[in-house]
Enzyme design. Structure first.
Site, PDB file in Angstrom:
ATOM      1  N   GLU A  85      37.785  50.596  40.831  1.00 36.82           N
ATOM      2  CA  GLU A  85      38.475  50.201  38.935  1.00 36.82           C
ATOM      3  C   GLU A  85      37.538  51.535  38.527  1.00 36.82           C
ATOM      4  O   GLU A  85      38.519  51.279  38.046  1.00 36.82           O
ATOM      5  CB  GLU A  85      37.659  49.167  38.762  1.00 36.82           C
ATOM      6  CG  GLU A  85      39.254  48.180  39.181  1.00 36.82           C
ATOM      7  CD  GLU A  85      37.755  47.103  40.326  1.00 36.82           C
ATOM      8  OE1 GLU A  85      37.236  47.437  41.377  1.00 36.82           O
ATOM      9  OE2 GLU A  85      38.161  46.029  40.763  1.00 36.82           O
ATOM     10  N   LYS A 123      45.382  34.893  31.825  1.00 35.69           N
ATOM     11  CA  LYS A 123      46.726  34.170  33.224  1.00 35.69           C
ATOM     12  C   LYS A 123      47.097  34.026  32.422  1.00 35.69           C
ATOM     13  O   LYS A 123      48.322  34.543  32.832  1.00 35.69           O
ATOM     14  CB  LYS A 123      45.912  34.113  34.129  1.00 35.69           C
ATOM     15  CG  LYS A 123      47.068  34.736  35.708  1.00 35.69           C
ATOM     16  CD  LYS A 123      46.140  34.305  36.789  1.00 35.69           C
ATOM     17  CE  LYS A 123      47.365  34.249  37.908  1.00 35.69           C
ATOM     18  NZ  LYS A 123      46.619  33.974  39.307  1.00 35.69           N
TER      19      LYS A 123
END
Lengths: 566, 157
Positions: free
Chosen positions: A50, A162
């Site tokens: 990342e 989410k």
């Protein structure tokens, strides 16, 4: 029409004209990745870490001038990305970084892969958001892009739980961004600009101090014009390299800790500093109380907090460099270029006394030669990224930069591991240019896994490793200031870089002579595949000149005169 | 102004999640100190008003003001010169102390006894922070059991 939060993210990126996203999927961001799978409006580049995704987005942004976009998951995905956010924050690079978060119902419960992401990113972003309802997504994403690219640019982090990416809602991206509390001032005060120009006209030894803000503002060509019209010599900061072309007679060189003798002396002798988008960083100024001691200071910057932060500005001008320089150009006729002839002469004499150079060695390659050689062979046709350390300073000193956005490096944060992923982003943004990463044997291993990305995505970055088997810059400080106690900086144990690259499907070269180097670089450019060129260089070479930390700019350690060999 | 003079700064911010952390993070991250901080919503608006008491040289205060301004949800920053400043304090005394003396003192500092129970009384005073300091030092002899100060609030004249 109702769409879900993940689709809104995609729609927003399309509406912003994003063509490349760098990222890495994971649990909390899976809804968005599902929508990425279903679309082909933009390309997603899967990095192998990342941190590299964010650095690649930075490189992409720096080369293109557009907002870079990275996408990561919650928890470790996000914490891995923090270094990239901090790097972009320090160097004012516009990014939007989107991270997944655990569902709203689990926030605060120490859920799997949960971390207080906005709490962590607060101090290393320009702004951040935790989106708690899908109905806010279009507004938040539009604001995020707007904030990232306007004013003093910077990274904006958007954290999306989410369940919000699954939530249905209306999406309307036609809304105008209206931030009552955020209205950057882009037009400099005309009266202040006029007064500043009058002050310049009456000064004897004026000096342009050019900073990275010029590049961010896309003002390099206006600045070139202003420098030419006024005949006032200029020094560049590390971040401003490429603002003036290397062959511009009025460009002295880079100033600062590893600036040229002439640049640092000019700054010490000037009576009028004209700072354009520079922030008087400690690596530039050395000892503050001795910095440009006798000078009047004009400071142009879009960020009011940068003005008079370290050095008091006699003429503070808040505004976008491009606007202010255009205004200055319209008033430049009152400045008599010929008046500064003897000042230019003085500076030329400084340069002749101690030019920026190095001593060749018949036995071993000198790292500076490698940089110069890349410049001779590729020049304008290459974009140059770097990692952090000695090689970075040599690149800034010796590469013949000819245009803005040609030099991409981690200045403020000094992030080792920046160069390779950044060079991939540069290649993605600017495929017609050769993307070179000048690196060291220390830095390259900090994001070496990106060989896989570069092979898979066909991003033919040429990594030139100046291998001195040392963590060179730290070794240099240890040699000079720590009694030659080389604590933990000897990197004698190393991988076989050639095999390493080949094992990923890339090209590998190990070179020890000039001829081998030329052949390797030529081959790598022709084959157009990611490459590691390991160049064995003199181990104990130091970056010179050097202003010791906290010392005055005019007290430089200089290159020792070459000993005559008999 | 001395190198570490006391200064009062008012900040108008959008009343939204985590805005207070943005302000306090800025102070801790840049090494500025906070003597006191009060915050409450501004009636009939989406903004809140913070009153921050801090200390620093002219240059530091100027930086604090500019850095606060850079935060996206900050609307206005006032660095006060000519202001009315008040602070409240609540003090708990044992009921066995001289209540009439305490009550008289409270009166002199815009205060009164606000609560009485079997064993303790609670008084409040509201005055300029310096005068609150003074009150608290005078009433030491009545053996206060607990003291709570509100932090300063201020308005430009």
């Amino acid at each position: 029409m109702q769409i879900n939060g993940a689709q809104m993210v995609i729609e927003a990126l399309i509406a912003e004209g994003v063509d490349t996203v760098f990222g890495y999927p994971g649990g909390a961001i899976m809804n968005v990745y599902d929508e990425i799978y279903k679309q082909d409006n933009f390309k997603h580049i899967l990095t192998r870490h990342e941190q590299a995704a964010v650095h690649a987005a930075e490189g992409y942004s720096k080369a293109s001038g557009k907002v870079g976009v990275a996408m990561i998951t919650s928890g470790p995905g996000f914490t891995n990305a923090v270094t990239g956010l901090a790097d972009a924050y320090m160097d004012s690079i516009p990014l939007v970084v989107i991270s997944g978060q655990v569902p709203m119902s689990l926030i605060g419960t120490d859920a799997f892969q949960e971390i207080d992401a906005v709490g962590i990113s607060r101090s290393c972003t320009k702004h951040n958001y935790l989106v708690t309802d899908a109905k806010d997504l279009s507004r938040v994403l539009k604001e995020a892009f707007f904030i990232a690219r306007t004013g003093r640019p910077g990274p904006v982090h958007v954290d999306i739980p989410k369940d919000v990416t699954a939530q249905m809602g209306e999406f309307d991206y036609s809304i105008e961004v209206d931030l009552e509390t955020y209205k950057p001032n882009t037009v400099g005060n005309p009266r202040q600009i006029r007064k500043a120009m009058e002050a310049i006209a009456s000064s004897k030894r004026p000096l342009f101090y050019l900073g990275g803000g010029i590049i961010n503002s896309n003002a390099a060509y206006e600045v070139r014009e202003l420098v030419k019209t006024t005949g006032i010599p200029a020094v560049e900061t590390f971040m401003a390299r490429g603002t003036l072309s290397h062959d511009d007679e009025l460009l002295i060189s880079m100033l600062g800790m590893h600036g040229s003798y002439a640049a640092n002396m000019a700054m010490s002798e000037t009576d009028m500093v004209i700072a354009l988008g520079a922030r008087f960083d400690d690596r530039v100024t050395g000892k503050l109380s001795e910095f440009a001691k006798n000078a009047t200071v004009i400071h142009v910057d879009i960020d009011p907090a940068s003005i008079s932060k370290l050095v008091n500005a006699d003429f503070p001008i808040v505004g976008d460099i491009k606007n202010v320089v255009t205004e200055m150009l319209s008033l430049a006729s009152q400045i008599d270029s010929e008046k500064y002839e003897s000042w230019r002469e003085t500076i030329n004499n400084f340069d002749e006394l101690h030019p920026l150079t190095f001593h060749e060695d018949s036995e071993r390659l000198k790292p500076q030669w490698v940089i110069k050689r890349v410049g001779e062979l590729l020049g304008d046709s290459a974009n140059i990224s770097t990692d952090v350390g000695q090689h970075q300073m040599w690149a800034a000193q010796f590469y013949p930069f000819s245009r803005p956005r040609q030099f991409i490096s981690s200045g403020g944060l000094g992030t080792m591991g920046f160069g390779f992923p950044a060079a991939m982003g540069v290649k993605a943004a600017s495929p017609q240019k050769t993307s070179i990463n000048i690196t060291g044997d220390g830095s390259i291993l900090m994001n070496i896994q990106e060989l896989m990305t570069a092979v898979e995505q066909k991003l033919p970055v040429i990594n030139i490793i100046l291998n001195n088997n040392y963590l060179g810059m730290v070794r240099q400080w240890q040699s000079l200031f720590y009694g030659k106690r080389h604590s933990q900086t000897d990197l004698s144990v190393q991988p076989d870089f050639t095999m390493l690259s080949q094992s990923f499907g890339g090209l590998g070269y190990r070179v020890t002579t000039k001829e081998e180097f030329d052949a390797a670089l030529k081959d790598a450019v022709e084959k157009n595949i990611v490459a590691l060129i390991e160049v064995m260089v003199e181990r104990h070479e130091n970056v010179m000149p050097m202003v010791p930390s906290g010392g005055s700019l005019f007290n430089m350690m200089l290159l020792e005169k070459k000993k005559e060999k008999k | 102004m001395s190198d570490n003079a006391r200064r009062v700064i008012s900040v108008i911010v959008i009343n939204e999640a985590s805005v207070l952390s943005r302000i306090t993070d800025l102070f801790s991250g840049r090494g500025y100190n906070i003597t006191s901080l009060t915050v409450a919503p501004i009636p009939e608006s989406r903004y809140s008003r913070l009153t921050i008491v801090t200390a620093g040289s002219v240059r530091v205060i100027e930086q604090i003001t500019k850095q606060l301004h850079k935060l996206i949800p900050v609307l206005k920053v006032y660095e006060h010169c000519d202001l009315v400043e008040k602070e409240m304090a609540l003090v708990k005394f044992p009921i066995t102390e001289n209540l009439s003396d305490i009550s008289t003192l409270c009166g002199a500092y815009n205060g009164k006894i606000v609560d009485v129970s079997e064993s303790v009384i609670i008084v409040m005073v509201a005055d300029e922070p310096k005068r609150v300091d003074n009150f608290l030092s005078v009433v030491k002899k009545f053996h206060p059991k607990e003291i709570v100060r509100s932090g300063a609030v201020a308005l430009e004249r």
